[in-house]
Write a protein that holds these residues in place. Structure first.
Motif, short mmCIF file in Angstrom:
data_model
loop_
_atom_site.label_atom_id
_atom_site.label_comp_id
_atom_site.label_asym_id
_atom_site.label_seq_id
_atom_site.Cartn_x
_atom_site.Cartn_y
_atom_site.Cartn_z
N ASP A 226 -35.42 -63.50 12.77
CA ASP A 226 -35.54 -64.14 14.08
C ASP A 226 -34.15 -64.43 14.65
O ASP A 226 -33.84 -64.06 15.79
CB ASP A 226 -36.37 -65.43 13.95
CG ASP A 226 -36.81 -65.99 15.30
OD1 ASP A 226 -36.83 -65.23 16.29
OD2 ASP A 226 -37.13 -67.20 15.37
N HIS A 230 -32.34 -62.98 17.94
CA HIS A 230 -31.86 -63.84 19.03
C HIS A 230 -30.47 -63.40 19.48
O HIS A 230 -30.16 -63.37 20.66
CB HIS A 230 -31.84 -65.31 18.61
CG HIS A 230 -33.21 -65.87 18.41
ND1 HIS A 230 -33.47 -66.99 17.67
CD2 HIS A 230 -34.42 -65.42 18.85
CE1 HIS A 230 -34.77 -67.21 17.67
NE2 HIS A 230 -35.37 -66.28 18.37
N HIS A 299 -38.61 -60.16 22.70
CA HIS A 299 -39.41 -61.37 22.48
C HIS A 299 -40.68 -61.37 23.33
O HIS A 299 -41.74 -61.79 22.87
CB HIS A 299 -38.58 -62.62 22.79
CG HIS A 299 -37.85 -63.14 21.59
ND1 HIS A 299 -36.82 -62.45 21.02
CD2 HIS A 299 -38.05 -64.24 20.82
CE1 HIS A 299 -36.39 -63.13 19.96
NE2 HIS A 299 -37.13 -64.22 19.81
N HIS A 313 -43.95 -64.43 14.08
CA HIS A 313 -43.03 -64.18 15.19
C HIS A 313 -41.90 -63.20 14.82
O HIS A 313 -41.68 -62.20 15.50
CB HIS A 313 -42.44 -65.51 15.66
CG HIS A 313 -41.32 -65.36 16.63
ND1 HIS A 313 -41.49 -64.82 17.89
CD2 HIS A 313 -39.98 -65.63 16.53
CE1 HIS A 313 -40.32 -64.79 18.51
NE2 HIS A 313 -39.40 -65.28 17.71
N LEU A 317 -40.73 -59.09 16.13
CA LEU A 317 -39.44 -58.67 16.68
C LEU A 317 -38.94 -57.42 15.94
O LEU A 317 -38.41 -56.50 16.55
CB LEU A 317 -38.42 -59.80 16.56
CG LEU A 317 -38.85 -61.16 17.12
CD1 LEU A 317 -37.78 -62.21 16.87
CD2 LEU A 317 -39.17 -61.07 18.61
ZN ZN Z 1 -37.37 -65.59 18.18
#
Ligand code: ZN
Ligand code: NZQ
Length: 420
Positions: A226, A230, A299, A313, A317
């Motif tokens: 994650d 980002h 996202h 999540h 990605l």
């Molecule tokens: Zn994220």
């Protein structure tokens, strides 16, 4: 105003989906590629290090009536709950546990009733991104004057008031502990939407890397993926001469790659845990996104995979990013090549060859931490996902995603299909 490099992207930009901007002319970058103007303020106080949970009592406003918000109970078995309760023993505290991963609207509405009936004045989130995001929603909903708090997520308006809140982070991943965005899930409609605003920065966040020792491998891998993504969302666009931001971003990627094997091998390795934790926070506290173009399409597509299939999540990605970069190679190849060179040491080949190698290396990295990168590896029901997501984006008016606002719903369908 760029609140945190998250809020504006997840909410406002997608409200302007389809509005052309002056970056591209005939698919060539214009000379307008330079560092954008920005205003940056991040008011969250970070208290980082060993045994810092004890500092809670000094930081919480005097006379606060606290709602302690937590998840499914990991804090009770790893000792964090006991540390928190000891530190807040001088305050009146009511507990609200049971916030699930991908925080669910209907569950949070029950917590909202407690806040109102008990006249709570301060929220304390003890958990990962889901607990923190749920608490941000509660903060905003507690002072929301209209009837349906879900409208906080659909109105596209920045959230300007909220009950004060703070966090004790237990899972490095989202950066929610130092930004003003949150993401909520609504099961009945299979929706997952983001919102935020300047009122939703935590007052303070306590980051004790010792909490990492009890995190299951799968969640550590999720946190790595994650945070990594980002950074990519704020970096993998086009060159705009923001030399320092590029190097900030690259240093976070390099640190995550460096610590990944150590933290996966031994989550109680404090040196690895502290670097992992701080990298995740820095990846999405707004700093690296100032003055640079941002993407966030990965996202937006990923959230739909969680909403439709319940996939974690971070895994969504890893499913979308490689296809998104392959599909948009033409507009992203310069940054992809720079990334391949600086992060993965790829020096041979043309810009395009290096860019492609960079995407392969990214996929290899996800595999190396145990994350699969194909939708069909997570669900047998994948066929049709591309069309469903594309139609949803059209219905919401998200007609142009990405740094150029050019990724149209038809492109979204192609990218998701490439990810099957
Ligand atoms: Zn994220
Ligand atoms: O439920 P609990 O008991 O807290 O257990 C959690 C949960 O099962 C467990 N866990 C957390 N800390 C632990 C631990 N287990 C053992 N020891 C610990 N120290 O880990 C599981 C996953 O937790 P969760 O909070 O769901 O994970 P994460 O931090 O990855 O948060 C995911 C949510 O954040 C949103 C995601 O969409 C998703 O809903 N995001 C929020 C962002 C933001 N606000 O800035 C940005 C992100 O892009 C992301 O969208």
């Amino acid at each position: 105003m760029n609140y945190c490099g998250f809020y504006d992207i997840h909410v406002l930009i997608y409200k302007t989906g389809g509005v052309p901007i002056k970056i591209l002319l005939n698919n060539n970058l214009t000379k307008e590629s330079f560092m954008n103007n920005f205003e940056f303020k991040n008011p969250t106080k970070i208290i980082f290090g060993k045994d810092t949970i004890a500092n809670l009592s000094k930081e919480i406003p005097a006379n606060a009536k606290i709602l302690l918000v937590y998840g499914s109970g990991s804090i009770k078995s790893n000792g964090v709950y006991d540390q928190v309760m000891k530190a807040v023993s001088g305050f009146e505290v009511i507990e609200y546990g049971g916030i699930p991963s991908n925080p669910e609207y209907t569950i949070l509405l029950k917590a909202l009733q407690v806040i109102k009936s008990q006249k709570i004045t301060f929220l304390l989130a003890v958990g990962g991104g889901s607990v923190i995001d749920g608490t941000k929603f509660l903060s905003a909903a507690a002072l929301y004057e209209e009837e349906t708090p879900w409208n906080l997520l659909t109105s596209g308006k920045p959230i300007l008031k909220g009950l004060p809140f703070a966090t004790v982070l237990t899972l490095p991943a989202t950066g929610s502990e130092m930004n003003s965005g949150f993401v909520l899930t609504r099961k009945e409609t299979k929706e997952k939407l983001a919102a935020g605003g300047p009122a939703l920065y935590p007052l303070f966040s306590i980051l004790d890397p010792q909490v990492v020792s009890s995190i299951p491998q799968k969640q550590i891998a999720n946190g790595l993926a994650d945070a990594y993504t980002h950074v990519l969302e704020q970096y993998m666009t086009y060159p705009n001469d923001s030399l320092l931001q590029d190097r900030f971003a690259e240093s976070i990627l390099q640190t995550l790659v460096e610590v990944a094997p150590a933290i996966l091998k031994d989550p109680s390795d404090y040196q690895a845990a502290s670097n992992f934790m701080w990298s995740c926070t820095m990846a999405l506290n707004g700093l690296i996104g100032q003055g640079v173009p941002q993407d966030w399409a990965v996202h937006m597509m990923g959230h739909e995979l969680t909403a439709l299939f319940g996939i974690d999540h971070a895994c969504t990605l890893a499913i979308i990013a490689p296809s998104h970069y392959r599909y948009n190679l033409d507009t992203k190849k310069e940054k992809l090549a720079q990334y391949a060179e600086r992060i993965w040491g790829v020096t041979a080949g043309t810009t395009e060859e290096k860019a492609k190698a960079g995407i392969d290396k990214t996929e290899d990295f996800f595999h190396s931490i145990g994350i699969k990168t194909r939708l069909s590896e997570y669900t047998p029901d994948y066929s049709g996902a591309a069309q469903i997501i594309s139609k949803r984006f059209t219905a919401r008016g998200w007609l142009g995603l990405g740094e150029h606002r050019k990724v149209a719903p038809a492109d979204v369908a192609n990218i998701v299909e490439m990810s099957y």
